[in-house]
Design a protein around this motif. Structure first.
Motif, PDB file in Angstrom:
ATOM      1  N   ASP A   1     -18.049 -28.950 -19.189  1.00 19.54           N
ATOM      2  CA  ASP A   1     -17.404 -28.468 -20.397  1.00 19.54           C
ATOM      3  C   ASP A   1     -16.637 -27.174 -20.089  1.00 19.54           C
TER       4      ASP A   1
ATOM      5  N   HIS B   1     -16.738 -24.474 -21.512  1.00 14.33           N
ATOM      6  CA  HIS B   1     -17.543 -23.271 -21.711  1.00 14.33           C
ATOM      7  C   HIS B   1     -18.471 -22.977 -20.538  1.00 14.33           C
ATOM      8  N   GLU B   2     -18.538 -23.870 -19.551  1.00 16.92           N
ATOM      9  CA  GLU B   2     -19.323 -23.593 -18.341  1.00 16.92           C
ATOM     10  C   GLU B   2     -18.468 -22.713 -17.431  1.00 16.92           C
ATOM     11  N   LEU B   3     -18.682 -21.416 -17.514  1.00 12.05           N
ATOM     12  CA  LEU B   3     -17.765 -20.457 -16.870  1.00 12.05           C
ATOM     13  C   LEU B   3     -18.401 -19.677 -15.732  1.00 12.05           C
TER      14      LEU B   3
END
Ligand SMILES: [Zn+2]
Length: 309
Positions: free
Chosen positions: A198, A200-202
């Motif tokens: 996703d 948002h996996e940063l």
């Protein structure tokens, strides 16, 4: 021509005739290159050592792979992703996996120690393997081990993954590492294994902001893919300033791949690989290590099975 790495022992990485992963595609690629007048004389690597594997994987996991490899029973093997339908146990699996890691490591060493620019490892790309869990046909994570080697030498690494599946194992292992930027283009995890990747996996800690995910909708075609490719890489590479590229060059985003739903053509792949080489020239003095990654034949041929990672 780039330096090519291959060893016939890669064929030992074989989960059995009924398993979708097949080592035969390397033979097909060598045959095709030869037929096109580009016969190669591959450099032959050594298998990775146990210490190499332990640079990334936990001893509890490695010791179980070793035990199963020699036919010993391991009651909790499925807790480690071993002995599952995706990763069935086979004799010699530890050594077979270490051959692929050894090839990718040799590619990294050729670049760092011998000044090679373009290296193609005709194996590896086992991006789903996690620190203590085999997954998606991947036992040991050759990519993370090679990235780890390069960052220990002081090179910052841009890891680029164009396989249609998200690079969950590589991302997990490097999640806090500020010396490695990971960029994964993949079919959205809402529709496809491994269900990750996703936007948002940063990353976390020092690695925060350096793990980039571009999940793509099913049936995304080449022009949209390449637009996203340029938009993300142009900006991020200029900011990160890598010393070397490591690429998982899976071909399963091709429209004819039966296990996924992206729509790239061979012409799109040509554009993508030309761009990767240009980005490597612009940002990393031309240094780029390609690994094979996934890809599945659309229809099994009499002599050739299917394969995917
Ligand atoms: Zn794949």
């Amino acid at each position: 021509m780039p330096s090519v790495i291959y060893h016939p022992a890669y064929r030992k990485y074989n989960f059995g005739e009924d398993h979708p992963f097949s080592p035969v595609r390397t033979d097909m690629m060598l045959d095709l290159l030869s037929a096109l007048g580009h016969a190669v004389s591959p450099l032959e690597p050594e298998p990775a050592t146990r210490a190499d594997i332990l640079s990334v994987h936990e001893e509890s996991f490695v010791s179980r792979v070793e035990a199963l490899s020699t036919g010993r029973e391991v009651p909790d093997r499925e807790d480690y992703g071993l002995g599952t339908p995706d990763n069935p146990v086979f004799p010699g699996m530890d050594e077979a996996a270490r051959w692929h890691v050894g090839g990718t490591l040799q590619g990294a060493r050729l670049i760092f120690e011998q000044g090679e620019k373009r290296v193609f490892q005709l194996g590896g790309g086992l991006h789903h393997a996690r620190r203590k869990f085999a997954s998606g046909f991947c036992i040991y994570n050759d990519l993370a081990i090679a990235v780890n080697y390069l960052t220990r030498q002081g090179l910052w690494v841009a890891y680029l993954d164009i396989d249609v599946h998200h690079s969950d194992g590589v991302q997990q292992i490097l999640y806090e590492d500020m010396r490695a930027m990971t960029v994964s283009f993949h079919e959205s995890g809402r529709y496809l294994f491994p269900g990750k990747g996703d936007i948002h996996e940063l990353g976390s800690g020092p690695g925060r902001g350096l793990k980039l995910n571009i999940p793509l909708e099913p049936f995304t075609e080449g022009d949209s893919y390449i637009e996203a490719f340029d938009a993300v890489l142009g900006a991020s590479l200029g900011s990160f300033k890598p010393g070397v590229f490591v690429v998982q060059a899976g071909a399963d985003a091709h429209f004819d791949d039966p296990l996924a739903d992206l729509m790239l053509t061979t012409h799109d792949y040509e554009k993508i690989f030309r761009r990767i080489l240009e980005y490597a020239d612009t940002f990393a003095a031309g240094r780029v290590l390609f690994t094979l990654g996934g890809g599945t034949l659309s229809a099994p041929l009499p002599a050739y099975g299917q394969c995917s990672i």
